[in-house]
Design a protein around this motif. Structure first.
Motif, PDB file in Angstrom:
ATOM      1  N   PHE A  26       0.824  -1.202   0.000  1.00  0.00           N
ATOM      2  CA  PHE A  26       0.000   0.000   0.000  1.00  0.00           C
ATOM      3  C   PHE A  26       0.862   1.258   0.000  1.00  0.00           C
ATOM      4  N   ALA A  27       1.988   1.200   0.689  1.00  0.00           N
ATOM      5  CA  ALA A  27       2.914   2.335   0.671  1.00  0.00           C
ATOM      6  C   ALA A  27       3.440   2.556  -0.750  1.00  0.00           C
ATOM      7  N   LYS A  28       3.713   1.455  -1.455  1.00  0.00           N
ATOM      8  CA  LYS A  28       4.176   1.562  -2.840  1.00  0.00           C
ATOM      9  C   LYS A  28       3.081   2.152  -3.728  1.00  0.00           C
ATOM     10  N   LEU A  53       0.168  -3.645  -8.778  1.00  0.00           N
ATOM     11  CA  LEU A  53      -0.235  -3.295  -7.413  1.00  0.00           C
ATOM     12  C   LEU A  53      -1.690  -3.668  -7.150  1.00  0.00           C
ATOM     13  N   LEU A  54      -2.546  -3.468  -8.140  1.00  0.00           N
ATOM     14  CA  LEU A  54      -3.958  -3.799  -7.965  1.00  0.00           C
ATOM     15  C   LEU A  54      -4.155  -5.309  -7.842  1.00  0.00           C
ATOM     16  N   LYS A  55      -3.386  -6.079  -8.593  1.00  0.00           N
ATOM     17  CA  LYS A  55      -3.473  -7.539  -8.492  1.00  0.00           C
ATOM     18  C   LYS A  55      -3.061  -8.003  -7.098  1.00  0.00           C
ATOM     19  N   TYR A  56      -2.071  -7.331  -6.510  1.00  0.00           N
ATOM     20  CA  TYR A  56      -1.644  -7.723  -5.168  1.00  0.00           C
ATOM     21  C   TYR A  56      -2.741  -7.487  -4.145  1.00  0.00           C
ATOM     22  N   ILE A  57      -3.467  -6.370  -4.285  1.00  0.00           N
ATOM     23  CA  ILE A  57      -4.558  -6.090  -3.347  1.00  0.00           C
ATOM     24  C   ILE A  57      -5.630  -7.167  -3.452  1.00  0.00           C
ATOM     25  N   SER A  58      -5.957  -7.584  -4.659  1.00  0.00           N
ATOM     26  CA  SER A  58      -6.947  -8.641  -4.853  1.00  0.00           C
ATOM     27  C   SER A  58      -6.454  -9.960  -4.260  1.00  0.00           C
ATOM     28  N   PHE A  59      -5.180 -10.255  -4.454  1.00  0.00           N
ATOM     29  CA  PHE A  59      -4.581 -11.468  -3.897  1.00  0.00           C
ATOM     30  C   PHE A  59      -4.621 -11.430  -2.373  1.00  0.00           C
ATOM     31  N   ARG A  60      -4.375 -10.264  -1.807  1.00  0.00           N
ATOM     32  CA  ARG A  60      -4.381 -10.078  -0.350  1.00  0.00           C
ATOM     33  C   ARG A  60      -5.721 -10.496   0.239  1.00  0.00           C
ATOM     34  N   GLU A  61      -6.797 -10.089  -0.406  1.00  0.00           N
ATOM     35  CA  GLU A  61      -8.130 -10.418   0.096  1.00  0.00           C
ATOM     36  C   GLU A  61      -8.367 -11.928   0.092  1.00  0.00           C
ATOM     37  N   THR A 173     -13.079   5.501  -5.469  1.00  0.00           N
ATOM     38  CA  THR A 173     -13.681   6.793  -5.189  1.00  0.00           C
ATOM     39  C   THR A 173     -12.581   7.734  -4.710  1.00  0.00           C
ATOM     40  N   TYR A 174     -12.784   9.018  -4.984  1.00  0.00           N
ATOM     41  CA  TYR A 174     -11.763  10.037  -4.729  1.00  0.00           C
ATOM     42  C   TYR A 174     -12.403  11.204  -3.991  1.00  0.00           C
ATOM     43  N   TYR A 175     -11.768  11.619  -2.888  1.00  0.00           N
ATOM     44  CA  TYR A 175     -12.293  12.669  -2.019  1.00  0.00           C
ATOM     45  C   TYR A 175     -11.201  13.729  -1.873  1.00  0.00           C
ATOM     46  N   ALA A 176     -11.471  14.966  -2.330  1.00  0.00           N
ATOM     47  CA  ALA A 176     -10.406  15.973  -2.357  1.00  0.00           C
ATOM     48  C   ALA A 176     -10.817  17.271  -1.661  1.00  0.00           C
ATOM     49  N   HIS A 177      -9.825  18.134  -1.418  1.00  0.00           N
ATOM     50  CA  HIS A 177      -9.957  19.444  -0.765  1.00  0.00           C
ATOM     51  C   HIS A 177     -10.222  19.333   0.732  1.00  0.00           C
ATOM     52  N   ASN A 178      -9.883  18.212   1.333  1.00  0.00           N
ATOM     53  CA  ASN A 178     -10.169  18.022   2.758  1.00  0.00           C
ATOM     54  C   ASN A 178      -9.313  18.941   3.631  1.00  0.00           C
ATOM     55  N   ASN A 179      -9.828  19.272   4.808  1.00  0.00           N
ATOM     56  CA  ASN A 179      -9.086  20.054   5.786  1.00  0.00           C
ATOM     57  C   ASN A 179      -8.137  19.164   6.577  1.00  0.00           C
ATOM     58  N   GLN A 180      -8.609  17.964   6.889  1.00  0.00           N
ATOM     59  CA  GLN A 180      -7.797  16.992   7.626  1.00  0.00           C
ATOM     60  C   GLN A 180      -8.303  15.598   7.299  1.00  0.00           C
ATOM     61  N   ILE A 181      -7.381  14.655   7.151  1.00  0.00           N
ATOM     62  CA  ILE A 181      -7.799  13.278   6.882  1.00  0.00           C
ATOM     63  C   ILE A 181      -7.419  12.389   8.063  1.00  0.00           C
ATOM     64  N   PHE A 182      -8.167  11.290   8.201  1.00  0.00           N
ATOM     65  CA  PHE A 182      -8.030  10.436   9.378  1.00  0.00           C
ATOM     66  C   PHE A 182      -7.769   8.973   9.030  1.00  0.00           C
ATOM     67  N   VAL A 183      -7.296   8.728   7.820  1.00  0.00           N
ATOM     68  CA  VAL A 183      -6.999   7.362   7.387  1.00  0.00           C
ATOM     69  C   VAL A 183      -5.597   7.343   6.795  1.00  0.00           C
ATOM     70  N   ILE A 184      -5.062   6.143   6.612  1.00  0.00           N
ATOM     71  CA  ILE A 184      -3.736   5.973   6.023  1.00  0.00           C
ATOM     72  C   ILE A 184      -3.804   4.873   4.966  1.00  0.00           C
ATOM     73  N   PRO A 185      -2.852   4.856   4.029  1.00  0.00           N
ATOM     74  CA  PRO A 185      -2.837   3.782   3.031  1.00  0.00           C
ATOM     75  C   PRO A 185      -2.743   2.412   3.687  1.00  0.00           C
ATOM     76  N   GLY A 186      -3.560   1.483   3.195  1.00  0.00           N
ATOM     77  CA  GLY A 186      -3.594   0.135   3.743  1.00  0.00           C
ATOM     78  C   GLY A 186      -4.693  -0.080   4.752  1.00  0.00           C
ATOM     79  N   GLU A 187      -5.385   0.978   5.116  1.00  0.00           N
ATOM     80  CA  GLU A 187      -6.470   0.849   6.096  1.00  0.00           C
ATOM     81  C   GLU A 187      -7.754   0.395   5.414  1.00  0.00           C
TER      82      GLU A 187
END
Length: 241
Positions: A26-28, A53-61, A173-187
């Motif tokens: 996810f960091a990659k 990278l997308l194939k790895y996410i599917s494999f992970r599941e 889905t893509y969410y932009a212009h946020n003031n602060q975010i509360f998630v990290i890649p891989g969550e």
């Protein structure tokens, strides 16, 4: 008995190694997305990396039995708001002609709906509640890229943004212009989970002429590349939290 203990120990080690690999993957993905935004990767190589990278996410599941099932309808991406907050008339603020994901920050299209909050003084607070407006995930998914850093002089359009991959429907889905975010890649996020608060970050959103809003997009995979898809009908049917 000794063999069972050895097998159990091996499984624990394997699971731990897989978890570390997941974090790395996810960091990659996040680094890859930033490289695309900054124009630091050739398009042919970018397409190969994205597919891998997308194939790895599917494999992970599949390996970890973490499959995400479809929910049906979305929840609206802004808590306490509904589709009448979408800018324009009947969603006509959306236009995706000329947009290509691999072009990164350099494009003239607007493959998104701007969802405006009640914020006349532009302090990123709802005028009625005096509180920030929560941005929530429209469906279950994985956070694959995001940034909680943005400087006012930056020309990056999305500001503090979040990309979520929804494997059950095979869309982003893509969410932009946020003031602060509360998630990290891989969550892994659940439908309706708070992921950010509405803000004014991003090249155009920061300017006073722009009312405070969430920039929301949906992308489907076509030939293993995200292609914009107008989510207006889904947003109209979405449940308000």
């Amino acid at each position: 008995m000794q063999k069972l203990i050895l097998l159990f120990s091996f499984l624990l080690i394997s699971t731990g190694a897989l978890a570390q690999a997941d974090t790395s993957a996810f960091a990659k993905f996040n680094d890859f997305n930033n490289a695309v935004l900054n124009g630091g990767i050739k398009k042919a190589e970018a397409q190969k990396q994205f597919e891998s990278l997308l194939k790895y996410i599917s494999f992970r599941e599949k390996v970890r039995n973490e499959g995400i099932l479809p929910k049906g309808n979305w929840v609206f991406p802004l808590k306490g708001y509904k589709s009448n907050a979408i800018g324009g008339s009947h969603g006509n603020g959306y236009f995706d002609k000329g947009y290509r994901y691999l072009d990164g920050n350099k494009h003239g299209a607007h493959p998104a709906h701007d969802i405006f909050i009640n914020d006349k003084n532009q302090d990123c607070m709802d005028d009625h509640t005096g509180k920030p407006v929560d941005v929530v995930s429209v469906d279950d998914g994985w956070v694959v890229a995001c940034t909680n850093q943005w400087e006012p002089h930056s020309n990056m359009r999305g500001g503090k943004f979040i990309w979520i991959y929804h494997p059950a429907s095979n869309v982003f889905t893509y969410y932009a212009h946020n003031n602060q975010i509360f998630v990290i890649p891989g969550e892994q996020v659940k439908q309706g989970q708070k992921i950010a608060e509405v803000g004014r970050t991003g090249y155009n959103a920061y300017k006073k002429r722009s009312p405070t809003h969430l920039h929301f997009s949906e992308f489907k995979l076509v030939d293993d590349i995200p292609v914009p898809f107008n989510p207006y009908e889904q947003l109209k049917k979405a449940k308000t939290l």
